[in-house]
Scaffold this motif. Structure first.
Motif, PDB file in Angstrom:
ATOM      1  N   LEU A 154       0.742  -1.148   0.267  1.00 47.62           N
ATOM      2  CA  LEU A 154       0.236  -0.101   0.132  1.00 47.62           C
ATOM      3  C   LEU A 154       1.108   0.863   0.144  1.00 47.62           C
ATOM      4  CD1 LEU A 154      -3.711   1.110   0.280  1.00 47.62           C
ATOM      5  CD2 LEU A 154      -2.693   1.723   2.397  1.00 47.62           C
ATOM      6  N   VAL A 155       1.635   1.231   0.915  1.00 41.41           N
ATOM      7  CA  VAL A 155       2.425   2.196   1.123  1.00 41.41           C
ATOM      8  C   VAL A 155       3.742   2.397  -1.008  1.00 41.41           C
ATOM      9  CG1 VAL A 155       5.427   3.544   1.868  1.00 41.41           C
ATOM     10  CG2 VAL A 155       3.163   2.382   3.387  1.00 41.41           C
ATOM     11  N   TYR A 156       4.397   1.525  -1.291  1.00 43.41           N
ATOM     12  CA  TYR A 156       4.563   1.630  -2.504  1.00 43.41           C
ATOM     13  C   TYR A 156       3.911   1.997  -3.147  1.00 43.41           C
ATOM     14  CZ  TYR A 156       6.940  -0.692  -6.840  1.00 43.41           C
ATOM     15  OH  TYR A 156       7.167  -0.257  -7.993  1.00 43.41           O
ATOM     16  N   VAL A 157       2.201   1.697  -2.975  1.00 42.86           N
ATOM     17  CA  VAL A 157       1.232   2.067  -4.330  1.00 42.86           C
ATOM     18  C   VAL A 157       1.312   3.698  -4.001  1.00 42.86           C
ATOM     19  CG1 VAL A 157      -0.882   1.980  -4.364  1.00 42.86           C
ATOM     20  CG2 VAL A 157       0.311   0.006  -4.841  1.00 42.86           C
ATOM     21  N   VAL A 158       0.982   3.774  -2.760  1.00 39.76           N
ATOM     22  CA  VAL A 158       0.699   5.252  -2.591  1.00 39.76           C
ATOM     23  C   VAL A 158       1.730   5.884  -3.586  1.00 39.76           C
ATOM     24  CG1 VAL A 158      -0.070   7.241  -1.449  1.00 39.76           C
ATOM     25  CG2 VAL A 158      -0.657   4.798  -0.909  1.00 39.76           C
ATOM     26  N   ALA A 159       3.152   5.685  -2.910  1.00 41.77           N
ATOM     27  CA  ALA A 159       4.879   6.486  -3.483  1.00 41.77           C
ATOM     28  C   ALA A 159       4.267   6.611  -4.526  1.00 41.77           C
ATOM     29  CB  ALA A 159       5.327   5.952  -2.692  1.00 41.77           C
ATOM     30  N   THR A 160       3.886   5.330  -5.799  1.00 38.19           N
ATOM     31  CA  THR A 160       4.123   5.078  -6.673  1.00 38.19           C
ATOM     32  C   THR A 160       3.008   5.857  -7.459  1.00 38.19           C
ATOM     33  OG1 THR A 160       3.579   2.975  -7.240  1.00 38.19           O
ATOM     34  CG2 THR A 160       5.833   3.090  -7.440  1.00 38.19           C
ATOM     35  N   ILE A 161       2.121   5.996  -6.998  1.00 39.02           N
ATOM     36  CA  ILE A 161       1.505   7.526  -7.605  1.00 39.02           C
ATOM     37  C   ILE A 161       1.718   8.324  -7.767  1.00 39.02           C
ATOM     38  CG2 ILE A 161      -1.036   8.551  -7.436  1.00 39.02           C
ATOM     39  CD1 ILE A 161      -2.215   5.563  -6.245  1.00 39.02           C
ATOM     40  N   ILE A 162       1.815   9.236  -6.862  1.00 39.15           N
ATOM     41  CA  ILE A 162       3.538  10.232  -7.232  1.00 39.15           C
ATOM     42  C   ILE A 162       4.102  10.440  -8.199  1.00 39.15           C
ATOM     43  CG2 ILE A 162       4.213  11.990  -5.282  1.00 39.15           C
ATOM     44  CD1 ILE A 162       1.975  10.978  -2.686  1.00 39.15           C
ATOM     45  N   LEU A 163       4.795   9.480  -7.448  1.00 41.37           N
ATOM     46  CA  LEU A 163       6.404   9.160  -8.258  1.00 41.37           C
ATOM     47  C   LEU A 163       6.460   8.653  -9.406  1.00 41.37           C
ATOM     48  CD1 LEU A 163       8.318   8.276  -5.593  1.00 41.37           C
ATOM     49  CD2 LEU A 163       8.754  10.039  -6.448  1.00 41.37           C
ATOM     50  N   GLU A 164       5.515   7.973 -10.233  1.00 36.96           N
ATOM     51  CA  GLU A 164       4.720   7.911 -11.637  1.00 36.96           C
ATOM     52  C   GLU A 164       4.059   8.400 -12.152  1.00 36.96           C
ATOM     53  OE1 GLU A 164       4.576   3.742 -11.342  1.00 36.96           O
ATOM     54  OE2 GLU A 164       6.659   3.153 -10.516  1.00 36.96           O
ATOM     55  N   VAL A 165       2.556   8.562 -12.042  1.00 33.01           N
ATOM     56  CA  VAL A 165       1.703   9.246 -12.597  1.00 33.01           C
ATOM     57  C   VAL A 165       1.483  10.667 -12.734  1.00 33.01           C
ATOM     58  CG1 VAL A 165      -1.096   8.763 -12.666  1.00 33.01           C
ATOM     59  CG2 VAL A 165       0.062   6.971 -12.382  1.00 33.01           C
ATOM     60  N   LEU A 166       1.945  11.575 -10.733  1.00 26.76           N
ATOM     61  CA  LEU A 166       2.015  12.503 -11.141  1.00 26.76           C
ATOM     62  C   LEU A 166       3.043  12.666 -11.450  1.00 26.76           C
ATOM     63  CD1 LEU A 166       0.074  15.055  -9.353  1.00 26.76           C
ATOM     64  CD2 LEU A 166       1.663  14.285  -8.059  1.00 26.76           C
ATOM     65  N   ALA A 167       4.166  12.499 -11.448  1.00 28.48           N
ATOM     66  CA  ALA A 167       5.386  13.129 -11.745  1.00 28.48           C
ATOM     67  C   ALA A 167       6.045  12.591 -14.002  1.00 28.48           C
ATOM     68  CB  ALA A 167       6.976  12.026 -11.058  1.00 28.48           C
ATOM     69  N   GLY A 168       5.075  11.860 -14.125  1.00 26.72           N
ATOM     70  CA  GLY A 168       4.645  11.515 -15.273  1.00 26.72           C
ATOM     71  C   GLY A 168       3.633  12.828 -15.739  1.00 26.72           C
ATOM     72  N   LEU A 169       2.186  12.781 -15.497  1.00 23.64           N
ATOM     73  CA  LEU A 169       1.672  14.681 -15.623  1.00 23.64           C
ATOM     74  C   LEU A 169       2.319  15.370 -15.697  1.00 23.64           C
ATOM     75  CD1 LEU A 169      -1.385  14.557 -16.321  1.00 23.64           C
ATOM     76  CD2 LEU A 169      -1.268  15.455 -13.750  1.00 23.64           C
ATOM     77  N   LEU A 170       2.837  15.699 -14.956  1.00 25.96           N
ATOM     78  CA  LEU A 170       4.224  16.878 -14.650  1.00 25.96           C
ATOM     79  C   LEU A 170       4.988  16.811 -15.787  1.00 25.96           C
ATOM     80  CD1 LEU A 170       4.029  17.791 -10.887  1.00 25.96           C
ATOM     81  CD2 LEU A 170       2.582  18.441 -12.468  1.00 25.96           C
ATOM     82  N   LEU A 171       5.014  15.754 -16.454  1.00 26.28           N
ATOM     83  CA  LEU A 171       7.266  16.064 -17.332  1.00 26.28           C
ATOM     84  C   LEU A 171       6.171  16.264 -18.652  1.00 26.28           C
ATOM     85  CD1 LEU A 171       8.766  12.883 -15.933  1.00 26.28           C
ATOM     86  CD2 LEU A 171       9.665  15.081 -16.082  1.00 26.28           C
ATOM     87  N   ALA A 172       4.793  15.561 -18.405  1.00 33.59           N
ATOM     88  CA  ALA A 172       4.552  15.730 -20.224  1.00 33.59           C
ATOM     89  C   ALA A 172       4.310  17.113 -20.477  1.00 33.59           C
ATOM     90  CB  ALA A 172       2.919  14.690 -20.049  1.00 33.59           C
ATOM     91  N   GLY A 173       3.544  17.725 -18.956  1.00 34.20           N
ATOM     92  CA  GLY A 173       2.429  19.197 -19.318  1.00 34.20           C
ATOM     93  C   GLY A 173       4.147  19.553 -19.491  1.00 34.20           C
ATOM     94  N   ALA A 174       5.551  19.858 -18.920  1.00 31.88           N
ATOM     95  CA  ALA A 174       6.822  20.018 -18.991  1.00 31.88           C
ATOM     96  C   ALA A 174       6.604  19.848 -20.996  1.00 31.88           C
ATOM     97  CB  ALA A 174       7.670  20.288 -18.285  1.00 31.88           C
ATOM     98  N   VAL A 175       7.366  19.221 -21.592  1.00 28.40           N
ATOM     99  CA  VAL A 175       7.478  18.562 -22.483  1.00 28.40           C
ATOM    100  C   VAL A 175       6.608  19.350 -23.676  1.00 28.40           C
ATOM    101  CG1 VAL A 175       8.932  17.059 -21.547  1.00 28.40           C
ATOM    102  CG2 VAL A 175       6.516  16.228 -22.501  1.00 28.40           C
TER     103      VAL A 175
END
Lengths: 291, 430, 293
Positions: free
Chosen positions: A70-91
Motif C-alpha cells: 500500500l505504501v509502495y502504491v501510494v508512493a508510486t502514484i505520486i512518483l510515477e503518475v503525478l510525476a509523469g503528468l507534470l513531465l508531460a505538461g512540461a515537454v
C-alpha cells in the motif's frame, strides 16, 4: 461474414485457445483448487478446506506485506503518475523537447532486473554513486544504508520505480495532450492564460479519462511488484519490504508449501480483481469525458 | 460480459481439474514422472565452486567420460542462495532432474530422504572400497534412518571468527579465548578507529549462523534444539538475555552499518579490503580468500567461551556437506561410479591443491592449507557439534529466528520484540 | 476503454510564439531544469558504462573520475566467458518465437472473432478478455506444477508457451478492434471473388492489420525480453537462461569483480537504448497503446 464451412472459425481460434487454455486458464483453476489443499509439490494432496485461508489471515508477514505494498502504491502514484503528468505538461508546453521525451522514456525499455542491479550499485553503502555524491556536495550526514535501513528501504524502491516509470506515464499523457484540439489551447493563450494555467485548468481536466486508467495501471501493477523488490532487498531488512509476491515465491519455492502458496495467490488475485471492480464502479459514476 | 455463464463454466471446470489433480497425485503425483530422462548424460547440480575448484570438477568429468565411453557429465553450478532455496527444489522436480546433487546434512537431508530424492548408497560405496579411502568419521552425518544417503565432501565449520592478522599485530591484539576478552578486543579496535566486524547479512544466514552458535552456547544445546524444533518457546527471558549479545554489537557500532543490505560476498570484500578487523563466518572463507585476495593474511579462533553459558563452551557450529544420489534417477549405478572416481586419490589431492579440504586419507595426507587443516581438526575433535538454524532445522523456523537476529543486529528492534515476533511466526506454523 | 488512433499522435501542441522570438530567459530556465532532470536518467547509465573500464580500487576511491585506461577486452570477457552472449541468444530465441506465435495465432483468432459468426464465440472472447485482467500470480503456481508434470521445465518451451499465452489476450483485443473498424465490403468483395477463409486471412486481413501487428509485436517482444519471474522459476540450466536471470546469476558469480559486472550491465543496456533512440516514436506508442488496451 459467414464462414465457408461451419468449423473454420474454430480452426482459426484453436491455436490461440489451446496455448491460452493450457498455460493460463487451466492453471488459474488448478491454483484455485490447490488453495484448499496441503501439498509439498510432489507427495499426496490433502484436502484442508479453508485452513490455508485462515492461516493466511493470521500470518503476520503476509498481512504486513499488504501494508508495504500500500505504501509502495501510494508512493508510486505520486512518483510515477503525478510525476509523469507534470513531465508531460512540461515537454508539451514548449518546442524542442524531443530529447527530454526520449531520455525520460529510456528506463522503460530496460529489463527491471538490470535496472535493479544497476541501482543496487548506485545505492551501495560502500562505493555507491549516491553516497559518494552526498560526500562530494558536503552532505555526508545524509548518507544512509539505503536498502538496509527499514526507514528508507521501501522508499528507495519506490523512488527507483518512479525513476523507471515516470517516463512511461509521461508518454501516455503526452499522447493525450497531443489529441487536444490545438485551437482550444491557442485561444486560451490569446486570452493571456499562462502555461501553468492552461496545464491545470484545461489540459489536466481534458485527459481525465487517461489519468484514471493510468492510476488503475499503477495500482494493479504496483500490487504485483516483484522484480525490483526481489533483486534489491528480497523482502528485507526484517521483512520490512516484504510484498505479497516475494512472500508467495518464498512460500512455494523455498518452503515447498504449494497449497498454502496457492491460497496466498488466490487472495492476491481477488484483491487485484476487487481493485479493478471498485475502480470501474467509481469511474462509471464520474462523467465520461473521453477523447 | 456474461458473468453468470462464465462463473458456471469456471465452477464446472474447476471441479473437474480438482478431480484430475487428485487422481494424478494418488497415482504418484509426478513421482515417477519427474525421474530424469534415460539418456547417457549424468547431471550433477551443486553450488558455485569458484574458478579454481571448478577445474578439478572438470577433471572428474574428464576421467569419468574416459572410463564410460558414450556418457557425458553435465554440471549445473548455481549461486548458493538461489540453489538452496529456489534452485535445487526446482531442479529436482523438473524434467531434467539431476542424478547427483549437493546437499547439507541435518533437516535438509532428512527432508530429501523423506520426499524420495535420496538413494541409499552405503552398500555400493562399500563394495567399491570408497569407505576405506576415507578418514574415520568422514561418513558422520551422512545417514538417515541408518542408511547412508550422502557421499561426504566436507565438514564445514559454519562459524568461527576470522581476523586480519596484520591488523591485529599492528594494534598489538591477540586472539581472545573468552567472551570478555573479545569484548575488550572490540573496544580497542573501535578506539583505534577500526570497525570490529564485517558481515553481509542480506540473506540472513550469515548472522543467523553466528548468533545460532552464540545462543546455543548461552541457553545450552538442548534448549537451542528444542526451541528450533518448536518444542519450547524462544522468547523466554533466557533467550532474550542471550539475544542481547547481538544488541550490544549494534549499540556499540561494532559491525558495518550496511550489515543487512549487502550479500555475504560483499561482506567478505569488506574484510579483505581492511574495512573491518574480523568477520564471523565459516570455513569456506579460505576458498574465497584464495580466489579473491590470495595475499591477504588472516587467521581464525572459535567462538570464545561465554561466561555462565549453559552450553559446552568448546562447541563447534558445523555441518556435513556432500553429494546425494537422486533416488528417482535411472542412473544410480553410473552415479555411484562417478562418486567412486571422485573419491580417487589423485582427484582428492587435486582438490587440496586447489585450496579445498578433503576427507579422504590421501587428500588429508597431502598437507592441507594450514588454516583448513586446523579447521578440520577443530570439527573432528569437537566435544559438541551444533547445527546452524537453516540447515539443521525447519526452514521457516530458521527464517523466523534469523530475521529476529538481523533485526536486533540492525538496531530495528529490541531483543524481546524480535523474539516475540519470531515466536508468533513459529506458533502460526503449528 | 480508451484506444489511441495511431495516425495522429504526432506533433505536440507547441508554443508558436516561442519560435519567432528566440530564446527567452524563461525558456533558458526551462531547459536548464529539464537538462538537470534528464541527467538523473543519464548519470547512473554513464557511471555504469565508465565503471566498466575501471579497476575495483578506482570504482571505490574515485567514483566520478574518468577511467585511466580504456580496456575494451572486459566486454569480450563478459560476453564470452561470463556467458552474456549465451543469455542474449536465449533471450532472442524465446522472444522471437513467442512474438511470432502471438502475431500468428492472435491475428487468426482476431479474424474469426471479428468477421465470423459462430457458436461460443462470445464465451471464448470473454475468456480471452479475462486474460487481460488475470495477474501472473493467479496461475504461475499451478503452471509450475503442470510444466513439471509435462517435463517442460528447463526447456525453452517453458518460457515460449507462457509468454505466448500472456501476449495473446492483448493481441486479440487490439487486432480485433482494428478489424472491427474496417468496412465489411472489403471482406465481402473478396468472398464474391471466390476467396476461401484462409485466403481472405492471408491476402486481406494480414496486410490490413500490419500497423496493429507492429504495436502488438513491440509490446510482446519487450514483455518477453524483460520477463523475470517465470524465467527465474522455470529455467535452472545456465545454458538456457535469458538475460534477466542470466544477469542475476552473473552478478552473484562475479560479485566482487565490479568492472566486469558493470561491463555486463552495459552490454545489455546500450543496444536496447540504441534501438529505442532509433525507433523511439514507434516504440513509445506501441508500449503505451499496449498498456492502455
Amino acid at each position: 461474414m459467414k464462414p465457408n464451412r461451419g468449423w473454420t472459425p474454430y480452426l482459426f481460434v484453436l491455436p490461440a485457445f489451446a496455448v491460452f487454455a493450457i498455460s493460463i486458464l487451466l492453471p488459474v483453476i488448478a491454483t484455485f483448487g490447490l488453495s484448499f489443499t496441503r501439498w509439498d509439490g510432489s507427495g499426496p494432496l490433502k484436502f484442508k478446506g479453508f485452513a490455508n485461508y485462515i492461516r493466511a489471515f493470521h500470518d503476520s508477514v503476509y498481512v504486513s506485506s499488504y501494508w508495504h505494498v500500500l505504501v509502495y502504491v501510494v508512493a508510486t502514484i505520486i512518483l510515477e503518475v503525478l510525476a509523469g503528468l507534470l513531465l508531460a505538461g512540461a515537454v508539451s508546453a514548449r518546442p524542442g523537447t524531443t530529447f527530454y521525451r526520449v531520455a525520460f522514456f529510456v528506463p522503460v525499455m530496460l529489463p527491471l532486473v538490470v535496472i535493479a542491479v544497476l541501482w543496487s550499485f548506485v545505492l551501495n553503502p560502500d562505493f555507491g554513486l549516491l553516497n559518494a555524491g552526498l560526500d562530494a556536495v558536503g552532505l555526508s550526514s545524509w548518507k544512509r544504508v539505503w536498502l538496509g535501513d527499514p526507514n528508507t528501504a521501501l522508499l528507495a524502491i519506490s523512488v527507483i520505480s518512479g525513476w523507471i516509470f515516470a517516463g512511461f506515464y509521461m508518454a501516455i499523457f503526452y499522447a493525450g495532450f497531443a489529441r487536444i484540439p490545438k485551437d482550444i489551447i491557442e485561444s486560451a493563450r490569446l486570452d493571456g492564460a499562462g502555461e501553468w494555467t492552461i496545464f491545470r485548468r484545461m489540459k489536466v481536466p481534458l485527459v481525465r479519462g487517461i489519468t484514471e486508467i493510468a492510476i488503475l495501471l499503477c495500482v494493479t501493477g504496483g500490487v504485483q511488484v516483484f522484480d525490483l523488490v526481489f533483486v534489491l532487498t528480497n523482502g528485507g531488512p526484517y521483512n520490512t519490504t516484504e510484498v505479497p509476491t516475494t512472500y508467495l515465491v518464498k512460500t512455494v519455492f523455498r518452503d515447498q508449501e504449494v497449497g498454502y502458496g496457492a491460497a496466498l495467490a488466490v487472495i492476491l488475485t481477488v484483491v487485484i480483481a476487487l481493485i479493478g471492480l471498485l475502480y470501474s464502479r467509481l469511474r462509471r459514476k464520474t462523467a465520461d469525458v473521453e477523447f | 460480459m456474461r458473468l453468470s455463464r462464465l462463473a458456471s463454466v469456471v465452477a464446472a471446470v474447476g471441479a473437474a481439474t480438482l478431480l484430475l489433480a487428485g487422481c494424478s497425485s494418488s497415482s504418484g503425483g509426478g513421482g515417477e514422472a519427474s525421474a530424469s530422462p534415460s539418456d547417457q548424460v549424468l547431471r550433477i547440480a551443486m553450488t558455485e565452486p569458484g574458478a579454481d575448484l571448478e577445474k578439478v570438477w572438470q577433471q572428474v568429468k574428464t576421467e569419468y567420460e574416459a572410463a564410460h565411453p558414450g556418457w557425458t557429465v553435465q554440471y549445473n553450478f548455481q549461486n548458493d542462495d538461489i540453489y538452496s532455496t529456489v534452485g535445487l527444489p526446482s531442479l529436482l522436480s523438473g524434467g531434467n532432474a539431476p542424478d547427483i546433487y549437493f546437499e547439507w546434512s541435518g533437516n535438509r537431508l532428512q527432508t530429501r530422504y523423506a520426499d524420495g530424492y535420496a538413494a541409499s548408497i552405503g552398500d555400493q560405496l562399500k563394495a567399491k572400497g570408497v569407505n576405506d579411502r576415507y578418514v574415520d568419521g568422514a561418513f558422520g552425518g551422512t545417514s538417515v534412518d541408518g542408511k547412508t544417503v550422502m557421499f561426504p565432501i566436507g565438514k564445514d565449520v559454519s562459524n568461527v571468527i576470522w581476523y586480519n592478522t596484520d591488523l591485529f599485530t599492528k594494534l598489538g591484539l591477540t586472539a581472545p579465548t573468552t567472551w570478555a576478552e573479545l569484548d575488550a578486543v572490540n573496544a580497542k579496535l573501535k578506539a583505534a578507529g577500526v570497525t570490529p566486524y564485517a558481515m553481509g547479512n542480506k540473506d540472513l544466514w550469515p548472522a543467523g549462523n553466528w548468533n545460532g552458535h552464540v545462543l546455543s552456547r548461552i541457553v545450552g544445546e538442548q534448549a537451542y534444539a528444542d526451541a528450533l524444533n518448536m518444542k519450547s518457546p524462544l522468547d523466554s527471558p533466557e533467550w532474550v538475555a542471550a539475544m542481547d549479545q547481538m544488541k550490544k554489537i549494534h549499540d556499540s557500532s561494532w559491525i558495518n552499518d550496511s550489515v543487512n543490505s549487502v550479500s555475504d560476498n560483499e561482506g567478505y570484500t569488506l574484510f579483505f579490503t581492511g574495512k573491518a578487523a574480523m568477520t564471523p563466518i565459516g570455513s569456506w572463507l579460505v576458498d574465497v580468500r584464495n580466489e579473491q585476495a590470495p595475499k591477504f593474511n588472516m587467521d581464525w579462533f572459535n567462538l570464545p567461551a561465554i561466561d555462565g553459558g549453559k552450553g559446552n563452551q568448546q562447541s563447534v557450529l558445523g555441518v556435513s556437506t556432500g553429494l546425494v544420489v537422486n533416488a528417482k534417477s535411472a542412473k544410480i549405478d553410473q552415479a555411484v561410479d562417478y562418486l567412486d572416481i571422485l573419491s580417487g586419490d589423485d582427484i582428492q589431492k587435486a582438490f587440496v591443491a586447489a585450496g579445498s579440504s578433503s576427507l579422504s586419507k590421501a587428500g588429508a595426507a597431502t598437507g592441507l592449507n594450514p588454516l583448513s587443516e586446523r579447521l578440520l581438526t577443530l570439527i573432528e575433535t569437537a566435544p559438541e557439534i551444533v547445527a546452524p538454524p537453516d540447515t539443521g532445522y525447519n526452514l521457516k523456523v530458521a527464517d523466523a529466528l534469523n530475521t529476529a537476529t538481523s533485526a536486533v543486529l540492525g538496531g530495528a528492534m529490541s531483543s524481546q520484540d524480535a523474539l516475540t515476533q519470531a515466536q508468533q511466526k513459529i506458533d502460526a506454523l503449528k | 476503454m480508451t484506444t489511441f488512433d495511431s495516425t495522429h499522435v504526432s506533433s505536440p501542441d507547441v508554443h508558436q510564439a516561442g519560435r519567432k522570438k528566440g530564446l527567452k530567459p524563461s525558456d533558458l530556465l526551462f531547459h536548464v531544469v529539464m537538462t538537470v532532470y534528464a541527467m538523473l536518467f543519464f548519470l547512473p547509465l554513464l557511471w555504469m558504462a565508465m565503471s566498466s573500464f575501471k579497476t575495483n580500487g578506482e570504482i571505490f576511491q574515485t567514483p566520478f573520475a574518468l577511467p585511466t585506461s580504456w580496456d575494451w577486452s572486459v566486454f569480450a570477457t563478459a560476453w564470452a566467458d561470463g556467458g552474456i552472449g549465451r543469455y542474449a541468444i536465449n533471450s532472442f530465441i524465446v522472444t522471437a518465437v513467442s512474438t511470432i506465435a502471438i502475431l500468428g495465432f492472435g491475428s487468426m483468432a482476431a479474424f474469426a472473432f471479428s468477421r465470423m459468426r459462430f457458436r461460443g464465440s462470445g464465451l471464448l472472447l470473454t475468456l480471452f478478455t479475462l486474460g487481460l485482467l488475470l495477474p501472473i500470480q493467479s496461475y504461475f503456481i499451478a503452471q509450475n506444477s503442470l510444466f513439471e508434470y509435462l517435463h517442460l521445465k528447463d526447456t525453452r518451451w517453458a518460457l515460449i508457451i507462457p509468454y505466448t499465452a500472456m501476449g495473446l489476450p492483448l493481441a486479440i483485443w487490439l487486432l480485433k478492434a482494428y478489424l472491427d473498424s474496417l468496412p465489411k465490403e472489403l471482406f465481402e468483395a473478396a468472398r464474391i471473388d471466390g476467396a476461401g477463409d484462409l485466403r481472405i486471412y492471408w491476402s486481406v486481413v494480414l496486410p490490413l492489420v500490419r500497423s496493429g501487428m507492429a504495436t502488438v509485436a513491440i509490446f510482446s517482444a519487450l514483455a518477453a525480453w524483460n520477463e523475470f519471474l517465470l524465467a527465474l522459476l522455470y529455467i535452472q540450466n545456465d545454458e538456457l537462461k535469458t538475460i534477466p536471470v542470466g544477469l542475476l546469476a552473473f552478478s552473484t558469480k562475479y560479485i566482487t569483480d565490479y568492472h566486469l559486472l558493470f561491463a555486463a550491465l552495459t552490454i545489455v543496456t546500450i543496444p536496447m537504448i540504441v534501438i529505442y533512440v532509433l525507433f523511439h516514436r514507434r516504440i513509445a506508442q506501441g508500449l503505451t497503446e499496449g498498456s492502455l488496451k
